[in-house]
Every structure is written in C-alpha cells, then in structure tokens.
Design a protein around this motif. Sequence first.
Motif, PDB file in Angstrom:
ATOM      1  N   VAL A  13      71.887  19.112   7.443  1.00  0.00           N
ATOM      2  CA  VAL A  13      71.094  20.269   6.598  1.00  0.00           C
ATOM      3  C   VAL A  13      71.397  21.415   6.861  1.00  0.00           C
ATOM      4  O   VAL A  13      71.638  22.285   5.876  1.00  0.00           O
ATOM      5  CB  VAL A  13      69.768  20.305   7.473  1.00  0.00           C
ATOM      6  CG1 VAL A  13      68.806  21.244   7.086  1.00  0.00           C
ATOM      7  CG2 VAL A  13      68.861  18.841   7.130  1.00  0.00           C
ATOM      8  N   GLY A  14      72.195  22.068   8.029  1.00  0.00           N
ATOM      9  CA  GLY A  14      72.711  23.054   8.233  1.00  0.00           C
ATOM     10  C   GLY A  14      73.809  23.423   7.396  1.00  0.00           C
ATOM     11  O   GLY A  14      74.177  24.380   6.761  1.00  0.00           O
ATOM     12  N   ALA A  17      72.871  24.038   3.904  1.00  0.00           N
ATOM     13  CA  ALA A  17      72.599  25.570   3.647  1.00  0.00           C
ATOM     14  C   ALA A  17      73.772  26.545   3.635  1.00  0.00           C
ATOM     15  O   ALA A  17      73.901  27.375   2.953  1.00  0.00           O
ATOM     16  CB  ALA A  17      71.766  25.807   4.826  1.00  0.00           C
ATOM     17  N   TRP A  31      69.013  31.523   6.579  1.00  0.00           N
ATOM     18  CA  TRP A  31      67.753  31.507   7.638  1.00  0.00           C
ATOM     19  C   TRP A  31      66.664  31.213   6.652  1.00  0.00           C
ATOM     20  O   TRP A  31      65.796  30.246   6.938  1.00  0.00           O
ATOM     21  CB  TRP A  31      67.459  32.839   8.199  1.00  0.00           C
ATOM     22  CG  TRP A  31      66.341  32.720   8.925  1.00  0.00           C
ATOM     23  CD1 TRP A  31      65.150  33.300   8.699  1.00  0.00           C
ATOM     24  CD2 TRP A  31      66.323  32.409  10.501  1.00  0.00           C
ATOM     25  NE1 TRP A  31      64.238  33.188   9.796  1.00  0.00           N
ATOM     26  CE2 TRP A  31      64.900  32.801  10.815  1.00  0.00           C
ATOM     27  CE3 TRP A  31      67.260  32.028  11.426  1.00  0.00           C
ATOM     28  CZ2 TRP A  31      64.496  32.487  12.225  1.00  0.00           C
ATOM     29  CZ3 TRP A  31      66.816  31.590  12.460  1.00  0.00           C
ATOM     30  CH2 TRP A  31      65.737  31.897  12.920  1.00  0.00           C
ATOM     31  N   LEU A  34      66.683  27.195   5.457  1.00  0.00           N
ATOM     32  CA  LEU A  34      66.324  26.523   6.647  1.00  0.00           C
ATOM     33  C   LEU A  34      65.004  26.530   6.828  1.00  0.00           C
ATOM     34  O   LEU A  34      64.296  25.366   6.907  1.00  0.00           O
ATOM     35  CB  LEU A  34      67.269  26.773   7.835  1.00  0.00           C
ATOM     36  CG  LEU A  34      68.776  26.545   7.634  1.00  0.00           C
ATOM     37  CD1 LEU A  34      69.513  26.942   8.898  1.00  0.00           C
ATOM     38  CD2 LEU A  34      68.987  25.232   7.427  1.00  0.00           C
ATOM     39  N   THR A  35      64.350  27.658   7.384  1.00  0.00           N
ATOM     40  CA  THR A  35      63.054  27.913   8.055  1.00  0.00           C
ATOM     41  C   THR A  35      62.009  27.431   6.713  1.00  0.00           C
ATOM     42  O   THR A  35      60.987  26.912   6.957  1.00  0.00           O
ATOM     43  CB  THR A  35      62.742  29.252   8.480  1.00  0.00           C
ATOM     44  OG1 THR A  35      63.046  30.216   7.638  1.00  0.00           O
ATOM     45  CG2 THR A  35      63.832  29.275   9.688  1.00  0.00           C
ATOM     46  N   VAL A  39      62.515  23.794   8.870  1.00  0.00           N
ATOM     47  CA  VAL A  39      63.660  23.898  10.320  1.00  0.00           C
ATOM     48  C   VAL A  39      62.847  24.840  11.095  1.00  0.00           C
ATOM     49  O   VAL A  39      62.834  26.080  10.884  1.00  0.00           O
ATOM     50  CB  VAL A  39      65.123  24.177   9.943  1.00  0.00           C
ATOM     51  CG1 VAL A  39      65.943  24.260  11.263  1.00  0.00           C
ATOM     52  CG2 VAL A  39      65.516  23.064   8.886  1.00  0.00           C
ATOM     53  N   ALA A  44      67.161  26.499  13.629  1.00  0.00           N
ATOM     54  CA  ALA A  44      67.934  27.231  12.474  1.00  0.00           C
ATOM     55  C   ALA A  44      68.817  28.443  13.129  1.00  0.00           C
ATOM     56  O   ALA A  44      70.141  28.420  12.702  1.00  0.00           O
ATOM     57  CB  ALA A  44      66.805  28.074  11.687  1.00  0.00           C
ATOM     58  N   TRP A 213      62.112  19.103   5.332  1.00  0.00           N
ATOM     59  CA  TRP A 213      62.832  18.045   5.554  1.00  0.00           C
ATOM     60  C   TRP A 213      62.015  16.671   6.234  1.00  0.00           C
ATOM     61  O   TRP A 213      62.486  15.625   6.168  1.00  0.00           O
ATOM     62  CB  TRP A 213      64.074  18.443   6.601  1.00  0.00           C
ATOM     63  CG  TRP A 213      65.249  19.183   5.707  1.00  0.00           C
ATOM     64  CD1 TRP A 213      65.354  20.578   5.902  1.00  0.00           C
ATOM     65  CD2 TRP A 213      65.935  18.714   4.642  1.00  0.00           C
ATOM     66  NE1 TRP A 213      66.148  20.860   4.949  1.00  0.00           N
ATOM     67  CE2 TRP A 213      66.692  19.878   4.205  1.00  0.00           C
ATOM     68  CE3 TRP A 213      65.990  17.244   4.166  1.00  0.00           C
ATOM     69  CZ2 TRP A 213      67.443  19.632   3.205  1.00  0.00           C
ATOM     70  CZ3 TRP A 213      67.039  17.139   3.171  1.00  0.00           C
ATOM     71  CH2 TRP A 213      67.559  18.251   2.658  1.00  0.00           C
TER      72      TRP A 213
END
Length: 354
Positions: A13-14, A17, A31, A34-35, A39, A44, A213
Amino acid sequence: MIASAEFTAAVEVGIAALCAGEEPPSDEEIWERLTGAGVEPWLAERLLIFLPMAYTRRLLPDVLYPETLTTPGGQVRLAAEPVFAAALDRAQRAGRAEIERIALRSAEFDAINNALHAGSQLSDLVLGESTLAKDLSPAGDGDGGVPSPRAVFLELLRAHGVPLDGETQAGAELCVHPAPDGLAMAQVDFAVSHPALARPWLVESFAGHGTTWREAIGRATRMFERGALHPIVEGLLRPGAAPDQVERQRYEHPGGPFEVVLGPQINLFTDRPVPSAAPVLDRLLDALRAEPLSRQVHGLRLFTAHHDGHLQTNEVLLDNDPWPTGESVTAHAESPLPDGNVAVRLFALLVPCT
C-alpha cells in the motif's frame, strides 16, 4: 509488536502511494492518500520514513549504513522496527523504476549524492545517522488499518483444523491496483503448496474494493472464503472438514477417475437470478478428457463476464495456467443473462479417486 511478515501488505500500500502519478507526490499527498484509505497515522508515518530508507539500501548497497535513527527522544533501532524489515525485504524484489522513484525521496540518498559530488567513492562511504525532527508515534498493537491477507488465510486454515507443517504451506500476497480517488482496489493472491498437487503451488486470486484497505482486503478475503477455500480444504488439505460446503461428482478421465470437488457459483455485477453454470462446467470436463492429467490434484477455475450478452472477460485456468481449449468452450457458451452486466466464477479441484 507484529512480526515483519504481517506488514507486507502495508508495504505494498505504501509503495502504491509513493509511486502514484506521473510526478513524485509530496509527503502531504502521500499522507492524505494513506490515511484517507484507513491507514493509521503511526503506520503511515513509518511507511513514509522507512520505505525510502530501505530502497536507498537496495539502490546503493555498497555504502555502509547506520543501524539506528536519531530522534529527540533517543535512538531508534531499525532492526526492531518490523515495518522497516518488511520494506527492506520488499525492496530486494523491486524493479529499477520503482527503486529509483522511492529511493530518491530519501535524505540518505541526498547525503550520498552530495558526498559523491564532493569526490567520495561509494565503497568508502560510511553514512551517519539520519535525524528525525520529532519522535516516531508509538506503534499500535494491531495491523494499522491494512490487514495481512496471509494472517487471515492462515487463521481460516487453522479454524478448519488444517495442520500447517512442513507438508502444507500457505500464503497470500496483496497486489494494489489503480483506482479512482476515494477507492481502494485490492487483489489478493492466495497460494497453497502440498505434495499431492500437480503443480508446486495452487494460486487463486480475488479482488475487492472499498473506501479503506480494510474493507477492500476484507471483501477479497470473503470472496475467497466463499468460492475457493472449502474446495481446497475439503479436496486437498483436510477431507471431511467442510463436507457441506462443496459439491462432489465422479469424473471419468482416460488417465483414471477423479472426484470433482466444486465450490459454489459466485455471481457478480447483478442482483438478478443467474442460471447455473453447471452445463458449461460439464462441457469443460468433456473437453478436459483430451488433456493428459497426472494422478495428482488439479485446479480448474472459470471466470466469465458479459455485458448485454457479449463476452467481455474469458478466463479458464487449469493448474494456474490459461487453458485455451477451455476458453474456446466458454467463448461459445450463451451469456448467463441477455442484458446488463453479469460475471460468473467457479472453482473446483479434481482429486484422483483411490
């Protein structure tokens, strides 16, 4: 703290991104991406910091790197951070473009680049510790908003009494697919290895989407549990553990008889009743008699999607590989519905009769 293996999905996932868009996104954009997809901030933060560090080590392995970070509250041992360990492992399998996209974000890369411009040689470089402006947030006890498909799969197998020993191996990997803003798209590849299989590994892939996610991975996992888990358990790993979750039929093949252990039909993209795909399966099994089959367990999966009666997707896999003859059979079958969108998925194991 969770083991590093349980952060492999979070690392994917990271990576997605950090690699999104034609131009490298800012830390703020990453950020939010993700958030915004669920996440948790502590995870994150670690993905933003540790992924570039791990990829710099992959890009420039000849440099001697520090084993710690400096923060206002003291040193952080990288070896004690499972997210860093998972990122470092994943970096070893990355392609060149991905490596450069992520590594070039690192302050360590900048320091190395400056030293090289000053005349230093890579093999002579001993990098000093990186310093963070603030302490890392305390790591949570859970998955940080990105469930580990592998952990979920192993728990499903344990719940069915499947012994996870040297004979049976199982795993699951997350593949992140591009999706519209505000949507997470996850493909999970569930894999199992057993001596009875015709191939070393049997792999079944399921996709799921959601606003987070957790939701996307959860949907993919539930689809797997509904459509493929029980044939795998009942036909291969622990016969008798889920007899009411599968259908069985004897199948005569020139190489010897098999038992077809079939999971339920999964219908997608419509709320209307969909006819049984049993006639198509019967035609596939008829065509399969022309294929040599070893006296081992074989996997057979079909997935077709139609729009207004026209075939859009046609996949028939035999032991993980596309089976052209089977795809010809499904290509000539009628659409399950005359209009609208509809997809049908079936999965079965062919188990040699003793």
